[in-house]
Design a protein around this motif. Structure first.
Motif, short mmCIF file in Angstrom:
data_model
loop_
_atom_site.label_atom_id
_atom_site.label_comp_id
_atom_site.label_asym_id
_atom_site.label_seq_id
_atom_site.Cartn_x
_atom_site.Cartn_y
_atom_site.Cartn_z
N ALA A 152 0.83 -1.21 0.00
CA ALA A 152 0.00 0.00 0.00
C ALA A 152 0.86 1.26 0.00
O ALA A 152 0.52 2.25 -0.65
N ILE A 153 1.98 1.24 0.72
CA ILE A 153 2.87 2.40 0.75
C ILE A 153 3.46 2.66 -0.63
O ILE A 153 3.51 3.80 -1.10
N ARG A 154 3.90 1.60 -1.30
CA ARG A 154 4.45 1.75 -2.66
C ARG A 154 3.39 2.29 -3.62
O ARG A 154 3.67 3.19 -4.43
N THR A 155 2.18 1.76 -3.54
CA THR A 155 1.12 2.20 -4.44
C THR A 155 0.78 3.67 -4.21
O THR A 155 0.62 4.45 -5.17
N ASP A 181 -4.19 9.73 5.89
CA ASP A 181 -5.58 9.25 5.91
C ASP A 181 -5.85 8.31 4.74
O ASP A 181 -6.52 7.28 4.90
N GLN A 182 -5.35 8.66 3.57
CA GLN A 182 -5.54 7.79 2.42
C GLN A 182 -4.83 6.45 2.61
O GLN A 182 -5.35 5.40 2.22
N LEU A 183 -3.65 6.49 3.21
CA LEU A 183 -2.92 5.25 3.48
C LEU A 183 -3.70 4.37 4.44
O LEU A 183 -3.79 3.14 4.23
N ARG A 184 -4.28 4.95 5.47
CA ARG A 184 -5.06 4.17 6.44
C ARG A 184 -6.28 3.55 5.77
O ARG A 184 -6.62 2.38 6.01
#
Length: 288
Positions: A152-155, A181-184
Motif C-alpha cells: 500500500a505504501i508503494r502504491t 488518511d488515504q494510506l489508512r
C-alpha cells in the motif's frame, strides 16, 4: 471460505473446578471400595479417565487475549472475555493476541508520480478484531499485515509527486495528514479479509533517493528563489505606483511621462536589487 466469528460454549471455571473436586473425592472413595467390590473397579477407571481428560477443558484468558476452539477440524467458537472458563476438553485451543501492534516498514525506494526515486517509510498501528479471519482466512496474519502495508505504501507513493509548488494539489511532503488518511483507508480495505483493524498510519520517513538528493535540493532552492523574486517584484511595482500617485496628488512636483519612466526605473532598481543601491546626485548639466 470466510468464517464468521461466534462465541464458544463455555462454563464458569470455578464452578467446574468445584464439581471436579467433588468427583475426584468420589473417585477416591470408589477406589477404596473397589477392593471389596471388584465390580466398582471399572467405574473408578472410567471416572478417573474422565477426570484426567476434563482437566484439559480449563482455560485462563488474560486481558486482550483470545482462544479459538476447533473440534476435529471444525471451528466451534472463540472466547474473547478474560477470566477462568471450562470448555470442551477435546477441542484444540489456539491463542491469539488482541493487543495493539506497531509495524514500522523499511525505507522503501519508490518512484513518485513525476518519476523521481524517493525513499519512504511508514508506521502502521493495528490490532486483530476478528479472530477467525485472522487464523483461518490468511496463512500468517502478522506477515500479511507487513506485506500488505509495504504494498500500500508503494502504491500510494507512486500516485503523488514528492513536492509541488501549488498548495491546492496533493503532494507527499506538503499534505502529510491527507496522505496518511488515504494510506489508512487503503490499508483497512486490504486488511478486512484478515480480520485486522488499522487504528492509525503515519509517514515516518520521506526523502529523495541519495543519487538525486543534491540535484533536487538545488532545484528546490532555485524554485524558492524564483517565487521570492516574483513576490519582491510585485511588491516593488505596487510601491512605485503608490509613490507616483502620491506625488501627483500632492502637487509637489510635476513629472512628464519621460521623467515618470525614469523615476519608476530608478525606484525599481533600488527596490529589487540584491545589493544596496548607490545614490547618484544630479547637480545639473554644464551646458544649461
Amino acid at each position: 471460505m470466510n468464517h464468521q466469528e461466534k462465541r464458544a460454549h463455555r462454563i464458569n471455571g470455578f464452578i467446574m473446578l468445584f464439581l471436579w473436586l467433588i468427583l475426584a473425592v468420589v473417585d477416591l472413595v470408589l477406589i477404596g471400595a473397589s477392593f471389596e467390590i471388584p465390580a466398582m473397579f471399572v467405574v473408578t477407571i472410567l471416572l478417573s479417565i474422565f477426570l484426567i481428560i476434563s482437566l484439559g477443558g480449563f482455560i485462563l484468558i488474560q486481558p486482550n487475549q483470545a482462544r479459538v476452539l476447533t473440534f476435529f477440524g471444525k471451528y466451534t467458537g472463540s472466547v474473547k472475555e478474560n477470566g477462568f472458563f471450562w470448555v470442551n476438553p477435546l477441542a484444540s485451543k489456539q491463542n491469539i493476541s488482541l493487543k495493539i501492534h506497531n509495524f514500522t516498514s523499511d525505507k522503501l525506494k519508490v518512484n513518485d508520480l513525476d518519476g523521481n526515486p524517493i525513499l519512504i517509510g511508514a508506521v502502521v498501528v493495528w490490532r486483530v478484531v476478528d479472530t477467525t479471519k485472522a487464523l483461518f482466512d490468511v496463512d500468517d496474519y502478522e506477515h500479511f499485515v507487513e506485506l500488505q502495508s509495504e504494498t500500500a505504501i508503494r502504491t500510494l507513493a507512486s500516485r503523488y509527486p514528492y513536492d509541488t509548488q501549488s498548495h491546492e494539489e496533493l503532494s507527499l511532503r506538503g499534505m502529510t495528514e491527507e496522505i496518511s488518511d488515504q494510506l489508512r483507508q487503503q490499508l483497512q480495505e486490504r486488511m478486512e479479509q484478515a480480520g485486522v483493524e488499522i487504528i492509525e498510519s503515519r509517514i515516518s520517513h520521506l526523502a529523495y533517493a541519495p543519487e538525486i538528493a543534491q540535484a533536487m535540493l538545488r532545484r528546490q532552492q532555485a524554485q524558492a528563489v524564483i517565487v521570492a523574486r516574483q513576490k519582491i517584484v510585485e511588491g516593488a511595482m505596487g510601491m512605485v505606483e503608490q509613490a507616483l500617485q502620491h506625488l501627483e496628488k500632492s502637487g509637489v512636483v510635476e513629472l512628464d511621462e519621460e521623467r515618470k519612466a525614469s523615476m519608476a526605473n530608478n525606484l525599481l532598481v533600488a527596490l529589487v536589487s540584491d545589493g544596496e543601491a548607490q545614490p547618484v546626485i544630479n547637480t545639473g548639466s554644464l551646458y544649461s
